[in-house]
Scaffold this motif. Structure first.
Motif, PDB file in Angstrom:
ATOM      1  N   ASP A  60       0.793  -1.225   0.000  1.00  0.00           N
ATOM      2  CA  ASP A  60       0.000   0.000   0.000  1.00  0.00           C
ATOM      3  C   ASP A  60       0.830   1.282   0.000  1.00  0.00           C
ATOM      4  O   ASP A  60       0.323   2.342   0.329  1.00  0.00           O
ATOM      5  N   THR A  61       2.089   1.217  -0.395  1.00  0.00           N
ATOM      6  CA  THR A  61       2.905   2.428  -0.479  1.00  0.00           C
ATOM      7  C   THR A  61       2.767   3.056  -1.867  1.00  0.00           C
ATOM      8  O   THR A  61       2.498   2.361  -2.851  1.00  0.00           O
ATOM      9  N   GLU A  62       2.986   4.358  -1.941  1.00  0.00           N
ATOM     10  CA  GLU A  62       2.917   5.063  -3.231  1.00  0.00           C
ATOM     11  C   GLU A  62       3.959   4.514  -4.199  1.00  0.00           C
ATOM     12  O   GLU A  62       3.686   4.371  -5.383  1.00  0.00           O
ATOM     13  N   SER A  63       5.153   4.203  -3.702  1.00  0.00           N
ATOM     14  CA  SER A  63       6.197   3.686  -4.599  1.00  0.00           C
ATOM     15  C   SER A  63       5.800   2.330  -5.181  1.00  0.00           C
ATOM     16  O   SER A  63       6.068   2.044  -6.354  1.00  0.00           O
ATOM     17  N   ASN A  64       5.158   1.494  -4.403  1.00  0.00           N
ATOM     18  CA  ASN A  64       4.708   0.203  -4.915  1.00  0.00           C
ATOM     19  C   ASN A  64       3.606   0.390  -5.966  1.00  0.00           C
ATOM     20  O   ASN A  64       3.624  -0.245  -7.013  1.00  0.00           O
ATOM     21  N   LEU A  65       2.685   1.289  -5.684  1.00  0.00           N
ATOM     22  CA  LEU A  65       1.589   1.535  -6.611  1.00  0.00           C
ATOM     23  C   LEU A  65       2.072   2.186  -7.910  1.00  0.00           C
ATOM     24  O   LEU A  65       1.434   2.057  -8.947  1.00  0.00           O
ATOM     25  N   ALA A  66       3.228   2.860  -7.861  1.00  0.00           N
ATOM     26  CA  ALA A  66       3.771   3.543  -9.042  1.00  0.00           C
ATOM     27  C   ALA A  66       4.746   2.656  -9.825  1.00  0.00           C
ATOM     28  O   ALA A  66       5.444   3.147 -10.708  1.00  0.00           O
ATOM     29  N   THR A  67       4.795   1.371  -9.535  1.00  0.00           N
ATOM     30  CA  THR A  67       5.726   0.469 -10.213  1.00  0.00           C
ATOM     31  C   THR A  67       5.513   0.462 -11.720  1.00  0.00           C
ATOM     32  O   THR A  67       6.471   0.403 -12.486  1.00  0.00           O
ATOM     33  N   PHE A  68       4.270   0.514 -12.152  1.00  0.00           N
ATOM     34  CA  PHE A  68       3.941   0.451 -13.584  1.00  0.00           C
ATOM     35  C   PHE A  68       3.413   1.790 -14.066  1.00  0.00           C
ATOM     36  O   PHE A  68       2.606   2.424 -13.388  1.00  0.00           O
ATOM     37  N   ASP A  69       3.871   2.206 -15.258  1.00  0.00           N
ATOM     38  CA  ASP A  69       3.339   3.415 -15.888  1.00  0.00           C
ATOM     39  C   ASP A  69       1.880   3.172 -16.277  1.00  0.00           C
ATOM     40  O   ASP A  69       1.468   2.045 -16.526  1.00  0.00           O
ATOM     41  N   ASP A  70       1.120   4.238 -16.371  1.00  0.00           N
ATOM     42  CA  ASP A  70      -0.282   4.160 -16.799  1.00  0.00           C
ATOM     43  C   ASP A  70      -1.083   3.147 -15.973  1.00  0.00           C
ATOM     44  O   ASP A  70      -1.862   2.369 -16.505  1.00  0.00           O
TER      45      ASP A  70
END
Length: 126
Positions: A60-70
């Motif tokens: 649930d971290t922002e960095s984990n959620l931002a792993t993939f573009d789009d």
């Protein structure tokens, strides 16, 4: 859950039950098999939890959620990794909702490990 609302999806009930009971975990690297195969293709290292410590074990971290573009809204949710660096992900979009797959590092190559967390756990041999 608050995390599901935050990312705009509802987890399959099997995955929600797994998180409720275990909330991720570190594994003693059991063999991980592709469905229908007789030879291990990797070993399970970690499955992330929600709101756990340390932060590098959280889905649930922002960095984990931002792993993939789009990936906003979230369609591919990283949920862990293997000994050989494959990223374990759960698909949470409309298609393949709840499916678990392994993404090879630095490649656009995926292996489906199950259509649910329960089928994923069938791929693990202790």
């Amino acid at each position: 859950s608050a995390f599901e609302k935050r990312i705009g999806t509802e987890f399959p009930w099997q995955f929600r039950a797994y998180l409720s009971e275990f909330n991720g975990g570190i594994f003693n690297e059991p063999d991980l098999y592709l469905p229908g195969k007789d030879e291990a293709f990797d070993r399970l290292t970690i499955l992330y939890g929600v709101n756990v410590r340390p932060r590098n074990r959280r889905m649930d971290t922002e960095s984990n959620l931002a792993t993939f573009d789009d990936n906003d809204p979230v369609i591919i949710l990283p949920i862990g990794y293997t000994m050989m660096g494959k990223l374990l992900c759960m698909f949470v979009g409309e298609e393949e909702h709840g499916w678990i797959a392994a993404k090879y590092p630095s490649e656009d190559r995926w292996e489906i490990l199950g259509e649910s967390i329960d089928e994923f756990f069938d791929c693990i041999v202790l």
